[in-house]
Design an enzyme around this catalytic site. Sequence first.
Site, PDB file in Angstrom:
ATOM      1  N   ILE A 163    -115.105 -32.715 -30.915  1.00  0.00           N
ATOM      2  CA  ILE A 163    -114.380 -33.134 -28.810  1.00  0.00           C
ATOM      3  C   ILE A 163    -115.404 -32.659 -28.133  1.00  0.00           C
ATOM      4  O   ILE A 163    -115.301 -33.078 -26.580  1.00  0.00           O
ATOM      5  CB  ILE A 163    -113.080 -32.660 -29.173  1.00  0.00           C
ATOM      6  CG1 ILE A 163    -112.246 -32.907 -30.424  1.00  0.00           C
ATOM      7  CG2 ILE A 163    -112.373 -32.232 -28.351  1.00  0.00           C
ATOM      8  CD1 ILE A 163    -111.194 -32.477 -30.808  1.00  0.00           C
TER       9      ILE A 163
ATOM     10  N   ASP B  15    -122.622 -23.012 -27.718  1.00  0.00           N
ATOM     11  CA  ASP B  15    -122.459 -23.131 -28.761  1.00  0.00           C
ATOM     12  C   ASP B  15    -123.888 -22.758 -29.824  1.00  0.00           C
ATOM     13  O   ASP B  15    -124.535 -23.451 -30.110  1.00  0.00           O
ATOM     14  CB  ASP B  15    -121.974 -24.456 -29.572  1.00  0.00           C
ATOM     15  CG  ASP B  15    -120.960 -24.803 -30.756  1.00  0.00           C
ATOM     16  OD1 ASP B  15    -121.891 -24.003 -31.750  1.00  0.00           O
ATOM     17  OD2 ASP B  15    -120.760 -25.557 -30.947  1.00  0.00           O
TER      18      ASP B  15
ATOM     19  N   ARG C 269    -106.563 -24.135 -29.261  1.00  0.00           N
ATOM     20  CA  ARG C 269    -105.610 -22.999 -29.713  1.00  0.00           C
ATOM     21  C   ARG C 269    -105.813 -21.645 -28.774  1.00  0.00           C
ATOM     22  O   ARG C 269    -106.469 -21.318 -28.676  1.00  0.00           O
ATOM     23  CB  ARG C 269    -106.127 -22.192 -31.649  1.00  0.00           C
ATOM     24  CG  ARG C 269    -106.500 -23.403 -32.557  1.00  0.00           C
ATOM     25  CD  ARG C 269    -104.256 -23.893 -32.850  1.00  0.00           C
ATOM     26  NE  ARG C 269    -104.664 -25.013 -33.908  1.00  0.00           N
ATOM     27  CZ  ARG C 269    -104.481 -26.097 -33.703  1.00  0.00           C
ATOM     28  NH1 ARG C 269    -104.695 -26.844 -32.104  1.00  0.00           N
ATOM     29  NH2 ARG C 269    -104.730 -26.868 -33.960  1.00  0.00           N
TER      30      ARG C 269
ATOM     31  N   ASP D  77    -102.816 -26.726 -22.873  1.00  0.00           N
ATOM     32  CA  ASP D  77    -101.810 -26.953 -23.265  1.00  0.00           C
ATOM     33  C   ASP D  77    -101.916 -26.291 -24.350  1.00  0.00           C
ATOM     34  O   ASP D  77    -100.877 -26.916 -25.346  1.00  0.00           O
ATOM     35  CB  ASP D  77    -102.998 -28.920 -24.071  1.00  0.00           C
ATOM     36  CG  ASP D  77    -102.145 -29.642 -24.874  1.00  0.00           C
ATOM     37  OD1 ASP D  77    -101.548 -29.741 -24.352  1.00  0.00           O
ATOM     38  OD2 ASP D  77    -102.317 -29.731 -26.347  1.00  0.00           O
TER      39      ASP D  77
ATOM     40  N   GLU E 107     -96.424 -20.623 -29.939  1.00  0.00           N
ATOM     41  CA  GLU E 107     -95.189 -22.235 -30.193  1.00  0.00           C
ATOM     42  C   GLU E 107     -94.832 -21.745 -31.065  1.00  0.00           C
ATOM     43  O   GLU E 107     -94.952 -21.675 -32.304  1.00  0.00           O
ATOM     44  CB  GLU E 107     -97.022 -22.349 -30.598  1.00  0.00           C
ATOM     45  CG  GLU E 107     -98.042 -22.966 -29.310  1.00  0.00           C
ATOM     46  CD  GLU E 107     -98.916 -24.349 -29.095  1.00  0.00           C
ATOM     47  OE1 GLU E 107     -98.762 -24.403 -30.195  1.00  0.00           O
ATOM     48  OE2 GLU E 107     -99.576 -23.790 -28.079  1.00  0.00           O
TER      49      GLU E 107
ATOM     50  N   HIS F 208     -98.895 -28.755 -26.179  1.00  0.00           N
ATOM     51  CA  HIS F 208     -99.218 -28.557 -27.417  1.00  0.00           C
ATOM     52  C   HIS F 208     -99.484 -30.263 -27.683  1.00  0.00           C
ATOM     53  O   HIS F 208     -99.444 -30.426 -29.018  1.00  0.00           O
ATOM     54  CB  HIS F 208     -99.313 -27.580 -28.730  1.00  0.00           C
ATOM     55  CG  HIS F 208    -100.784 -27.795 -29.195  1.00  0.00           C
ATOM     56  ND1 HIS F 208    -100.838 -26.616 -30.419  1.00  0.00           N
ATOM     57  CD2 HIS F 208    -101.253 -28.844 -29.876  1.00  0.00           C
ATOM     58  CE1 HIS F 208    -101.846 -26.228 -31.158  1.00  0.00           C
ATOM     59  NE2 HIS F 208    -102.008 -28.117 -30.798  1.00  0.00           N
TER      60      HIS F 208
END
Length: 340
Positions: A157, A176, A238, A262, A267, A286
Amino acid sequence: MAKYKVVFLGPEDDNLEYEKAEMSDLDVEFVKANPRSEGEAMEVVKDADAILNRAGWGSEQFIKSTKNCKVLAVYSHGFNHVDAEAATEHGMMITNGAGMCAEEVSNQAVAFTLALNRQVVQYTLQLRDGGKWNGGEFSPIEPLDEQTLGIIGFGNIGRQIARKLGAWRMNTLVYDPYCPPWLIKEYGVEQVWELNDIFKKSDYVIAIVPLNPETYHMIGKEQFDHMKESAYFINVCRGSVVDEKDLIEALNNKKFRGAGLDVFEQEPADPNNPLFSMPNVIVAPHIAGQSTRSAWLSRRRASQQVAAVLRGQRPSALQNPAVTSKLELLSSMPANEPKL
């Protein structure tokens, strides 16, 4: 009696169209169950050879209740509800839906970036909630081609985000530590080696990492304190990757300009979550991974992974590779034409 028992955890009226198609060449008995308790879930999977998991079960106790289960496949990218360490110790492979919504989630990140840059939501609400006409209320609007994008996580992604926002000629930084250098070169981005550097240097910071013990609350006060006052923070992975209390405090203290979210730590989120009432924050419940395609592609991905394992192959979306030291040598999963 079938050679393999595959337990599907989810709605019992599901016809398993894609799952049955991908395993049509295997001698499989499908058992559908939608357990109401962990005890019920443990009972139904105890003699399973494979688990297709659309439900939330995945504790150590649940995993160790199985006797011969080779693989547990989740339908989503995220698998933080599954105890991967326990699965590895138990000799069970964990697979996810890698690639099933990379386009969708990256599109959500791009949409947040553009909406925040152009203040689309803020100006919509300005006109809708009273008809005020003030084109300068949410200035300045900086040109994206002179802005720096910071991406935290450069998997499927993250790379899609870089590719898409590259069309706006943004300078792109990546954090990363597990990304190989040839991918950095291929995508024409710059790798930074300290998380805080992404926050110091970027005008838009996008978080897209899996949630695991290493990434839990990896972003908090220290990082927000490094942000430019004009910068934006976007989270499409997340909620618990971010310390939400620190995020709220930073926004209240105007440490940076705004956010696109998002996902949230809780949740469904509390309707009184202060993030929902902040005029400089745009939100979604989400839904970043949703589309008509990802709905069926998640099924294909999950069932292909299970089918590969039952054929004695190493699944392409294996998420706990250390488990292979406990298993017999597996052949690689080849690319196969979808059955449906």
